[in-house]
Scaffold this active site. Sequence first.
Site, PDB file in Angstrom:
ATOM      1  N   GLU A 113       1.735 -61.615   8.220  1.00 20.58           N
ATOM      2  CA  GLU A 113       3.254 -62.884   7.581  1.00 20.58           C
ATOM      3  C   GLU A 113       4.033 -63.786   9.419  1.00 20.58           C
ATOM      4  OE1 GLU A 113       7.131 -60.419   5.226  1.00 20.58           O
ATOM      5  OE2 GLU A 113       7.952 -62.267   6.228  1.00 20.58           O
ATOM      6  N   GLU A 131       7.656 -53.747   6.434  1.00 17.77           N
ATOM      7  CA  GLU A 131       8.568 -54.060   6.921  1.00 17.77           C
ATOM      8  C   GLU A 131       9.841 -52.637   6.622  1.00 17.77           C
ATOM      9  OE1 GLU A 131      10.328 -57.329   7.742  1.00 17.77           O
ATOM     10  OE2 GLU A 131       8.935 -59.090   8.414  1.00 17.77           O
TER      11      GLU A 131
END
Length: 506
Positions: free
Chosen positions: A351, A248
Amino acid sequence: MNPSNLVVILSFLSTSVLAADNCDFRLTSSGGYCICNSTYCDTVPPLVDLKSGEYQFYSTSKTNLGFGSVTGKFSVNSFSEVTVTININNTHQRIFGFGGAFTDATGINIKRLPEKAQELLLEAYFGENGIQYSIGRVPIGGTDFSTKGYTYCDTEDETLAAFALQPEDNDYKIPFLKKAIQLRGQENIKFFASAWSAPIWMKTNDEYNGFGKIKDEYYATWAYYYLKFFDAYKEQGIDFWAVTTQNEPINGLIGTSVQNNGFSYDEMKIWIKDYLGPTIRNSTYSDIKIIAHDDQRFLIPLLNNYILSDEETVNYIDGIGVHWYTDFIIPPEFLIYASSQYKDLFVLSTEACIDSVTNQGVVVDFGSWHRGERYLDDIMDDLSYDVIGWVDWNMVLNETGGPTWISNEVDSPIIVNGTDESFYKQPMFYAIGHFSKFVVPNSIRVDADIDDTDVRVLAFVRPDEKIAVVLWNKSSDKKEVTVNILDKSGTVTLDPLSINTLLYAK
Ligand SMILES: *[C@@H]1O[C@H](CO)[C@@H](O)[C@H](O)[C@H]1NC(C)=O
Ligand SMILES: *[C@@H]1O[C@H](CO)[C@@H](O)[C@H](O)[C@H]1NC(C)=O
Ligand SMILES: *[C@@H]1O[C@H](CO)[C@@H](O)[C@H](O)[C@H]1NC(C)=O
Ligand SMILES: *[C@@H]1O[C@H](CO)[C@@H](O)[C@H](O)[C@H]1NC(C)=O
Ligand SMILES: *[C@@H]1O[C@H](CO)[C@@H](O)[C@H](O)[C@H]1NC(C)=O
Ligand SMILES: CC(=O)N[C@H]1CO[C@H](CO)[C@@H](O)[C@@H]1O
C-alpha cells in the site's frame, strides 16, 4: 511521395516516432495531467517487434505527459557524457507485478462516469493499450474509503450463518474485478485480500475503529470468516492468489480512526500459527499465499524479532507486505530485516498513497510531478532492495480525494471530475505505469550502474528476453545517456524531469 520511398528514407534514420493517442495535456501550477472522457483517452504506443540490436524507447516528462515512443539501433561504439552499464549476468529478484486497490471509493468514482468513459478508464489500468496492472488488492469488507463502516456479518451470529456480501461488493468491486480479469486475462492478474475491521461484536471495543482487538474467544470465528469470504467471491468467479494477515494491525494499538483489528506482535504470532494459518492450510484454499505484516516499514524489526524468529509461525508465511507511510524517515535498508533466516520470504509493497502526513495541506494536487517522483523514488528504493512488486492504494478518487467516511482524504493517480464526466491521469499514473507496463511479471532485475547521481536507473531481463532499462532524470537538464548492454551501446536523450524506459533486443 509514394509509400515505398518513405520506407527507404525511414530505414536510413536511426530513430522513428511511433504514433498512439496522445495525452490531452492540461497544465497546472505543479505540473499537469492528461484529461480523458467518453470518446478520448491517451494510450501507450504498442511494443514493436524488435530485431537483435534494436531498441524502443518510451518517455514521459513533466511537460510531455503520456508515453512517447521512438525506436532505434544500438551500435558498437556510442559515447556521451553519462554512461549506464548493464550487467545481465548479475541477477537479483524475480518481479511479481504492480497494481492498485479495488476500494469502494474506486468503484464509486468509476460509476460517476458514463459507461464509455468507465471503459476507457479501466482500459487505461488493465487494457493492452494501457499500463496493464497485474495485481489487485481487494478489501474484505469496508475500509476508510467506504461511505460507512460495515462488515459481512454485522448482526451477532457466532456460526456466521448470516454472513453475506454487501451491496458495496456487488456495485463497486465485483463488476470492476471482472472487467479487469476480462481485459487482462485470468492468468495475468493476481488478487490479494486484506481485512480492516471484524464485525464489532467480535471486538473488545465494540467499534470498527479506535483502540480495538479481536476478543480471544472469537479468533477461530474470525479465521472462519476469511473462508466464507473466499467462498462468496469464488461464487462470483474471483479467486485469490494471496491474503494478508491484517491491514495495519498497529492502528488498533494506537487507536486511529481507520477501521482495524489491533494485534500486538505476540497476539499476531498466535493469530497466524494457531488460527489463520491452519484454517487456510486445512481448507480448499490451502494454496492461497499468506502475507504477514501488511504494515509500515519502521515496524519490520519487530516483525523480525517476534514473528519471523518463530519457526512454527514462519512456516505458515509466504511473504511480507510493507506500507510506505513512514518511508520518508525510514531508509530502505530496513527491508533487509525482512529476510528470515528460516525461510525465503518474498517482500511485496502492499500500500502507498500521498496522505495527510506528507501532503503539505494539499489533498489533491492536480498534476503534481513531485508526487509522481515520490512514487518513483519509493518504487526504485524498494525494487533495489529485492521487493517483488508495488501496489498502490485507491486507483480512482474524486476531486477532493474521497469519498472516505472518516475524512481521511488522499490523492490518487486518477481523479474523476463528475461535473464534465471526465477523468484526469496524473503523473503518479505514468510513474507506476513505466514499471507495470514494461517490467512485466517474471522479469529478473539485473545490475545497472550509472556515473551520474541525478539519474536513477534499474534494469531487468524480461521473460521475452528483452532488456528493460528504466531511467529517471530528477533534474531540469536535458542530457544524452549512453546505455551499454553486452558488447553494444546506444545513446538516448532524457528530457528534463522525466521517466523513461528503454526496451532492448539482445
Ligand atoms: C473529449 O476529449 C476530446 C479530446 O480531448 C475532445 O476533443 C472532446 O471534445 C471531448 N468530448 C467531450 C464531450 O468533452
Ligand atoms: C556474461 O556471461 C556471458 C556468458 O557466460 C559472457 O560471455 C559475458 O562476457 C558476461 N558478461 C559480463 C558483463 O560479465
Ligand atoms: C488441520 O487440522 C488438524 C485437526 O483439526 C490439525 O491437527 C492439523 O495440524 C491441521 N493441519 C494444518 C496444516 O494446520
Ligand atoms: C468526494 O469526496 C468527499 C470527501 O470525502 C465527499 O465528502 C464527497 O461526498 C465526495 N463527492 C462525490 C461526488 O463523490
Ligand atoms: C471539473 O470540470 C468543470 C467543467 O469543465 C470545471 O469547471 C471544474 O473546474 C473541474 N473541476 C476540477 C476539480 O478540476
Ligand atoms: C542524464 C541526465 O540528464 N542527467 C542530468 C540530470 O540533471 C542533473 C542536474 O541538472 C545533471 O547533472 C545530470 O547530468
